[in-house]
Structure formats: C-alpha cells, structure tokens
Design an enzyme around this catalytic site. Structure first.
Site, mmCIF file in Angstrom:
data_model
loop_
_atom_site.group_PDB
_atom_site.id
_atom_site.type_symbol
_atom_site.label_atom_id
_atom_site.label_comp_id
_atom_site.label_asym_id
_atom_site.label_seq_id
_atom_site.Cartn_x
_atom_site.Cartn_y
_atom_site.Cartn_z
ATOM 1 C CB SER A 157 2.449 -10.430 -46.197
ATOM 2 O OG SER A 157 3.932 -10.439 -46.657
ATOM 3 C CB SER A 169 -2.679 -16.608 -42.516
ATOM 4 O OG SER A 169 -2.708 -15.486 -41.901
ATOM 5 C CG ASP A 200 9.309 0.848 -42.268
ATOM 6 O OD1 ASP A 200 8.251 0.736 -42.271
ATOM 7 O OD2 ASP A 200 10.173 1.575 -41.082
ATOM 8 C CG ASP A 236 -2.910 -8.309 -39.823
ATOM 9 O OD1 ASP A 236 -3.940 -8.002 -39.020
ATOM 10 O OD2 ASP A 236 -2.125 -9.260 -39.681
ATOM 11 C CB CYS A 243 -4.383 -9.774 -33.586
ATOM 12 S SG CYS A 243 -2.561 -9.815 -32.980
#
Length: 476
Positions: free
Chosen positions: A125, A129, A175, A193, A246
């Site tokens: 996290s 954002s 982890d 993410d 990303c």
C-alpha cells in the site's frame, strides 16, 4: 523533452513483439520520453468535488477530469515555480492527494459495482495513494487493512492516511505472502498493486529502467505469482480482487493472472473491464484486462485485472505465535464518558463505526469491523490515536482532529493566510482581540488544520514535529 531517459534495446524489442498491431512503436517511444502530466485526486473524506472546484476557482489552476476516476484531475498551474503542490494550503489540509492518473484505475476497477467493503485489504500500500482512494470510497466505514513490506515506507503511509483524515485503516508490515495462511478467506475485497519492474513509470523516473533486464522480469514474476496466490486465498468466496502493476510486459501481467487461473481453475473468473470508463476498450486485452500503453491516454503504463472468487480454496496451515494483545476495549460507560468529554470540550462526535481501546494512558479509535482480525494478525498501527489520559481529563491528539473535525465546530478559531503559514511552520498564533482557555481547533478557509491550546491570548502550536514545514509555503 527528456533526452536522458534510458530505454534498453531488449525492452524495445520486447514491446515491439507484444504491443497490439493498432499501436505505433514510434508513438510509444516518443511518449516515453515526454514528461508525465501532473494529476491530483480530490479527497472526498474531507470535501466534495464541487466544493473543491469552487475553492480553487480563484487559483491559476487548470483542472481536466480523468475519465476513469470521478475525483481525479490533471492539473496545470501558473504558480508552479513559486510553490510546490505539496505545500499548498489545500494539500496540507488533506483536501487532495497528488496521484498519477493511471494509478487511480485499479481502485476504480475494484470499486465498480462492488458494495462488499466491510473488510478490505490493500496488500502493497505505501505511499498510500490507492489506500486513501479506497478509504474515501468506504467513507471511513468498515475496516481497511493497509499492508507494506518496506519498513522505511510505513511512516510515509501513516502520515498520508493521517493527513487525509482516514480513521478506519490499520497498518501491517508483512510480506504479502503471509495473508493466505494467516487470514484465510477473511477479506471482502483485495487490491494487489504488485511490486514490478516499473516499465510504465519511465516518464516519471528517468532511471526507472536502470536495473531492468529480461532475467529480472522472471524473478519479479515469481514474487508476483506468490503474492496473487496469497491474495486469492485471503479473499472471501464471492469476493473481488484487483491485480495491477505499473509495468508493460506480459510475463508480469497476463501470465501471472493465468497462473492463478491454472492453480485454482473455476474458482477464478476474470471480470472484463471493457466498459469501466469511456474509451476503456482502447486498452483492453482479449481477457478483458486493461493493458495501458502510455500513448493511449497520455499516462503512465499500467495493467489492471479484476478477478472474482467463486469457491473456497485450500489455504496453508500455519502455526501462529501472536503474543499478548496490548490493548483492552473500554467499557460502555467509559466509552460514553469519553465521547461526552470530546463533545463538550471540542464539539466533536465519536463515529458510530468505531470502538475505543486503551493501552496504558493512551486512547485509540479502532474500526469495529476489525475485531475478528485482532487476534489473527499482528498490526503495526491501528485506527487513530484519540487522546492521552491525564489527571484533569484528556489531551486530544492532532490526528484525531484531522480525521474527525469538520470545520464547523463551536470550539474553533479561524486563521488568516499569514497566521496559517505561521501555524504550518510550527509557530504559536496570537489572534487579534481574542483569548480563551483549554484546547481549540484551528481552522483555515473552513477546514481544520490542527489543534492548539490557549495560553492567555496566544494559541500554543500543537502540530506534530514531523508535519512542520519551513519553506516555500502557499501564496496568500
């Protein structure tokens, strides 16, 4: 134009071999070398989008809506040279978050037609954002567990949650692979993410590709496969999770999702994102994943997959050694007394979805929905620190004021721009023709910026040391 950006030949060849035929390679490379547009997201825990736009209408800001996020805007500013965006009064008050536009997409995908938000996990996290974006959608209800492996990033994550007025979040430092065994089938919704090779971040960071290699991609994908398995095991049957990166290669994206499907079969459904927003189909794959190349929306490169869990799956058996939980919940009477004192001294109401817990002389506000997990997972930090008890009552905390105060409390003092600057620089304030006693909420342009204490005609500054700014503050 950036000329210094390093783009390895192997990467160019990899993209050339996998990029859809309707996209142009020259456009891709040109876009990678163009600086990224700045973008922000309005923090609706504190202010509505309409009120925010009205508030900044007198600034030389040009705000263009981000199509996949109702609260997101690309921003162009006239005053960019004189004041950093992070030192504007609106940012310091937590009214917006500086967030890359494409990184708003995973949370939009997670939240679409999803009312299963009683207990949510954000598995990787920091800096916060996406966590604050999820918290805003939850409106501080339910429980949000924000996990971060890197110890150095926990502090900045906590600071961002605090600034944005999030009080239903709890931080863990693991982890992410532990959640499948430690908290099996415990979360309604999960965002993973994942850590990645960062190929899509090249416009933001000239050195993003400095350590990139074809062999490192496979190493990273191994980590991602372990994380996505753990996330799926921690997800409740019927729940939804989003896997995002990303980066742009298939190994870290589509292949990781297919690995999950191969592992758990029909329990895994890929829910297509073709209609997530106007134009989404320009970047969707045959599975309905979003595979965003930078030139499509003039953004960072990004990948987003939405996954539904249709059945229970086997989870690892673990032996836990938790240690004693150092907090105890206050009695109903104590809860009422504390709530009454806060209302009386600062005109603030305790939220109904919160429990009050005590450790030594500290009072903490924890989200009610977290109770089942308190004995299952070791938390680094939970909820918000409400107060410290002392002989004469309570010493209310800055983070509680930033989360709970609305700006219309009767026990408050409004500062002008010059005084607000002094406040953010950690200095005491002497309001004209005013004096008082006890604690007081400090307001600037209708929004709380902290808590102070009257000492005669002076308000003693209560800003935590790490939040003090000393230069380049907002213009008057």
């Amino acid at each position: 134009m950036h000329s210094k950006i390093y783009i390895p030949e192997d990467f160019i060849e990899l993209i050339r071999s996998t990029m859809p035929a309707n996209l142009d390679m020259d456009e891709f490379l040109a876009c990678c070398k163009t600086p990224l547009r700045r973008s922000i997201r309005v923090n609706t825990l504190k202010i509505s989008v309409d009120d925010f736009l009205a508030r900044v209408a007198d600034k030389d800001w040009t705000l263009t809506p981000v199509p996949w996020c109702e609260t997101g805007f690309w921003i162009e500013r006239e005053d960019e040279e004189t004041v950093s965006l992070g030192n504007t009064a609106e940012h310091l008050a937590g009214l917006f978050y500086i967030q890359e536009a494409s990184s708003m997409m995973p949370v939009t995908a997670l939240l679409a037609d999803n009312d299963q938000l009683d207990c949510v996990l954000d598995m990787a996290s920091a800096p916060g954002s996406k966590t604050t974006q999820i918290a805003a959608a939850m409106q501080n209800q339910g429980a949000l567990v924000a996990n971060e492996l890197a110890a150095s990033r926990i502090k900045v994550l906590h600071s961002n949650l605090q600034r944005c007025g999030v009080y239903n979040a709890s931080l863990t430092h693991f982890d992410g692979c532990v959640f499948g065994g430690w908290a099996p089938e415990s979360f309604d919704s999960i965002l993973l993410d994942a850590p990645c090779s960062g190929e899509g971040a090249i416009r933001k960071d000239e050195d993003a590709m400095a350590n990139w290699s074809l062999s490192s991609i496979e190493d990273i994908a191994e980590v991602q496969r372990n994380l996505i398995i753990s996330a799926f095991q921690a997800l409740k049957p019927g729940g939804v999770m989003v896997y995002s990166t990303c980066t742009l290669n298939r190994t870290e994206n589509q292949d990781v999702c297919h690995f999950l499907k191969e592992t758990f079969g029909d329990a895994v459904e890929f829910e297509p994102l073709n209609d997530l927003f106007d134009g989404a189909q320009q970047s969707t794959t045959e599975e309905g994943f979003l595979h965003v190349y930078p030139q499509i929306f003039d953004s960072e490169g990004f990948f987003v997959a939405r996954i539904r869990k249709h059945a229970s799956v086997e989870t690892p058996k673990v032996k836990k050694r938790m240690g004693k939980f150092p907090f105890s919940m206050v009695s109903d009477k104590e809860h009422k007394d504390i709530a009454a004192s806060l209302k009386q001294t600062l005109d603030i109401t305790i939220p109904e979805h919160s429990d009050i817990w005590v450790r030594d002389k500290e009072l903490w506000l924890f989200p009610k929905n977290l109770r089942p997990l308190l004995t299952e997972i070791r938390f680094q930090r939970m909820g918000i620190k409400l107060a410290e008890q002392h002989k004469k009552g309570y010493r209310w905390q800055h983070e509680a004021i930033m989360a709970l105060a609305k700006g219309d409390e009767s026990v408050s003092v409004t500062l002008n721009a010059e005084q607000a600057k002094e406040w953010f620089m950690g200095r005491d304030i002497r309001p004209e023709n005013l004096s008082g006693k006890g604690e007081v909420i400090v307001i600037y342009r209708d929004y709380p910026i902290g808590i102070g204490k009257w000492v005669g005609n002076r308000i003693k500054n209560g800003l935590p040391r790490e939040m003090v700014r000393d230069t380049n503050l907002f213009n008057i």
